[in-house]
Design a protein around this motif. Structure first.
Motif, PDB file in Angstrom:
ATOM      1  N   ARG A  54       0.851  -1.194   0.000  1.00  0.00           N
ATOM      2  CA  ARG A  54       0.000   0.000   0.000  1.00  0.00           C
ATOM      3  C   ARG A  54       0.879   1.233   0.000  1.00  0.00           C
ATOM      4  O   ARG A  54       1.764   1.380   0.855  1.00  0.00           O
ATOM      5  CB  ARG A  54      -0.901   0.016   1.235  1.00  0.00           C
ATOM      6  N   VAL A 106      -0.854   7.757   1.252  1.00  0.00           N
ATOM      7  CA  VAL A 106      -1.915   8.518   0.583  1.00  0.00           C
ATOM      8  C   VAL A 106      -1.793  10.022   0.789  1.00  0.00           C
ATOM      9  O   VAL A 106      -2.557  10.788   0.202  1.00  0.00           O
ATOM     10  CB  VAL A 106      -3.303   8.053   1.084  1.00  0.00           C
ATOM     11  N   THR A 124      -3.931   1.801  -3.214  1.00  0.00           N
ATOM     12  CA  THR A 124      -4.165   3.083  -2.569  1.00  0.00           C
ATOM     13  C   THR A 124      -5.606   3.116  -2.090  1.00  0.00           C
ATOM     14  O   THR A 124      -6.386   2.210  -2.395  1.00  0.00           O
ATOM     15  CB  THR A 124      -3.869   4.253  -3.514  1.00  0.00           C
ATOM     16  N   SER A 125      -5.954   4.117  -1.307  1.00  0.00           N
ATOM     17  CA  SER A 125      -7.321   4.229  -0.809  1.00  0.00           C
ATOM     18  C   SER A 125      -7.987   5.467  -1.405  1.00  0.00           C
ATOM     19  O   SER A 125      -7.316   6.317  -1.990  1.00  0.00           O
ATOM     20  CB  SER A 125      -7.347   4.301   0.721  1.00  0.00           C
ATOM     21  N   ASP A 126      -9.297   5.561  -1.265  1.00  0.00           N
ATOM     22  CA  ASP A 126     -10.079   6.590  -1.952  1.00  0.00           C
ATOM     23  C   ASP A 126     -10.903   7.388  -0.950  1.00  0.00           C
ATOM     24  O   ASP A 126     -11.988   6.965  -0.559  1.00  0.00           O
ATOM     25  CB  ASP A 126     -10.990   5.916  -2.987  1.00  0.00           C
ATOM     26  N   HIS A 184      -5.061  14.275   1.200  1.00  0.00           N
ATOM     27  CA  HIS A 184      -4.886  12.969   0.558  1.00  0.00           C
ATOM     28  C   HIS A 184      -4.751  13.128  -0.950  1.00  0.00           C
ATOM     29  O   HIS A 184      -5.402  13.969  -1.558  1.00  0.00           O
ATOM     30  CB  HIS A 184      -6.088  12.060   0.840  1.00  0.00           C
ATOM     31  N   GLU A 231      -5.621  12.081  -4.633  1.00  0.00           N
ATOM     32  CA  GLU A 231      -6.815  11.492  -5.245  1.00  0.00           C
ATOM     33  C   GLU A 231      -6.443  10.127  -5.823  1.00  0.00           C
ATOM     34  O   GLU A 231      -5.417   9.968  -6.487  1.00  0.00           O
ATOM     35  CB  GLU A 231      -7.339  12.423  -6.332  1.00  0.00           C
ATOM     36  N   ALA A 232      -7.291   9.139  -5.573  1.00  0.00           N
ATOM     37  CA  ALA A 232      -6.922   7.748  -5.829  1.00  0.00           C
ATOM     38  C   ALA A 232      -6.633   7.455  -7.294  1.00  0.00           C
ATOM     39  O   ALA A 232      -5.610   6.840  -7.635  1.00  0.00           O
ATOM     40  CB  ALA A 232      -8.027   6.823  -5.317  1.00  0.00           C
ATOM     41  N   TYR A 233      -7.521   7.866  -8.194  1.00  0.00           N
ATOM     42  CA  TYR A 233      -7.336   7.483  -9.589  1.00  0.00           C
ATOM     43  C   TYR A 233      -6.277   8.322 -10.295  1.00  0.00           C
ATOM     44  O   TYR A 233      -5.628   7.842 -11.240  1.00  0.00           O
ATOM     45  CB  TYR A 233      -8.681   7.472 -10.321  1.00  0.00           C
ATOM     46  N   THR A 244      -3.584   9.102  -8.683  1.00  0.00           N
ATOM     47  CA  THR A 244      -2.414   8.382  -8.183  1.00  0.00           C
ATOM     48  C   THR A 244      -2.179   7.107  -8.985  1.00  0.00           C
ATOM     49  O   THR A 244      -1.055   6.807  -9.401  1.00  0.00           O
ATOM     50  CB  THR A 244      -2.594   8.044  -6.696  1.00  0.00           C
ATOM     51  N   THR A 271      -7.420   0.377  -6.248  1.00  0.00           N
ATOM     52  CA  THR A 271      -7.899   1.232  -5.166  1.00  0.00           C
ATOM     53  C   THR A 271      -8.714   0.366  -4.221  1.00  0.00           C
ATOM     54  O   THR A 271      -9.699  -0.242  -4.619  1.00  0.00           O
ATOM     55  CB  THR A 271      -8.784   2.362  -5.711  1.00  0.00           C
ATOM     56  N   THR A 306     -12.597   1.770  -4.015  1.00  0.00           N
ATOM     57  CA  THR A 306     -13.182   2.951  -4.635  1.00  0.00           C
ATOM     58  C   THR A 306     -14.409   3.401  -3.850  1.00  0.00           C
ATOM     59  O   THR A 306     -15.264   2.596  -3.505  1.00  0.00           O
ATOM     60  CB  THR A 306     -13.590   2.642  -6.082  1.00  0.00           C
TER      61      THR A 306
END
Length: 304
Positions: A11, A14, A39-41, A48, A50-52, A54, A69, A72
């Protein structure tokens, strides 16, 4: 010997302030041939990444590692647009993306971001529609019309890209049933592992739903988050009073993870480095010492 490839990942941090470390670790993991990064969302937190964004950036800087993710935040994302994001990432990365999906949980934060508050049951139904749409808008074919409870589209052409694998972070009975009916993988919530009560109570619900849908339950992978220190010498105790894994020497890690695969059917592990540990140092030991040894032990179980 397990017929399913056992996946190993880590992981990434974030936090916006950890960008340099994120990129160094992603490059290290890619060179070491780890299978995935996670990663987390939580887009409502300003500190943090942003997940997508990243996922896309890391996939563009790597060559073999896949991204997921976990999970999501479905309530804050339009499922049809998310489908386009996933198929685009898949096309750009030669299929190195997994759709990790959840129903949402931190509802005060979710609603502060402008998403409507849903009941737990409605959130699960919305998650199920999201999975259907991501798959329907992938793989080419005829235009898709979908008249759901939460999403409605009309005559939308699917992308000519295969749908990504779907992993859920399901916790409750209804969400676990969706996993059994539709998902390719399950990441147990709250870093619960193969010896936890959460796993023992939850996995049968997934298997029952899969069987009722005419699926082989063994087709649904279980991928675990594992968190713990990697020590230079063996520990006398590798689990705390609550039964949670706290780490140990390389040999103790290898023995535990090998047992999880051969005795409990684990399909993968994502390292979640513990607080206070060197992320890069922990990742290096994970990728260079623990993962190769577990892979070898799983391939040659008679040598244990």
């Amino acid at each position: 010997m397990s017929e399913r490839k056992i996946l190993f990942g880590f992981r990434v941090p974030v936090e916006v302030g950890a960008v340099a470390e994120v990129l160094r670790c992603a490059a290290l993991a890619d060179r070491a041939r780890l299978d995935l990064f996670a990663t987390s969302d939580h887009p409502y937190y300003g500190d943090h990444l942003e997940a997508y964004a990243t996922l896309g950036f890391i996939l563009g800087r790597t060559t073999t590692i896949a991204g997921v993710t976990t999970v999501t935040n479905t309530p804050t994302r339009s499922a049809p647009l998310l489908a386009r994001t996933l198929t685009s990432l898949s096309a750009l990365s030669d299929g190195r993306v997994v759709y990790g999906v959840g129903a949402g949980g931190v509802w005060d934060d979710i609603t502060s971001f402008g998403a409507p508050r849903l009941s737990p049951s409605a959130a699960v139904r919305a998650m199920e529609e999201s999975i259907h749409l991501v798959r329907a808008l992938s793989g080419g074919g005829e235009p898709v019309t979908f008249d759901g409870e939460f999403y409605k589209i009309s005559g939308i052409t699917p992308a000519p890209v295969p749908a990504p694998p779907v992993w859920t972070g399901s916790v409750g009975p209804k969400s676990l049933a969706v996993t059994g009916r539709l998902a390719d993988g399950w990441v147990p919530g709250r870093a619960s592992d193969w010896l936890s009560e959460r796993y023992r109570a939850s996995r049968p619900l997934i298997d029952e739903a899969a069987a009722a849908a005419g699926r082989d339950p063994s087709e649904i992978a279980t991928i675990y988050y594992v968190q713990g220190h990697i020590t230079d010498t063996p520990r006398s105790v590798t689990r705390d009073d609550a039964g949670r894994w706290v780490g140990g020497s390389v040999g103790q890690w290898v023995e535990s993870l090998t047992g999880a695969v051969l005795e409990h059917g684990a399909s993968g592990f994502i390292l979640f480095p513990p607080g206070g540990a060197s992320l890069e140092g922990t990742l290096r030991r994970w990728a260079e010492e623990i993962v190769p040894a577990v892979r070898e032990a799983v391939e040659k179980p008679s040598g244990r």
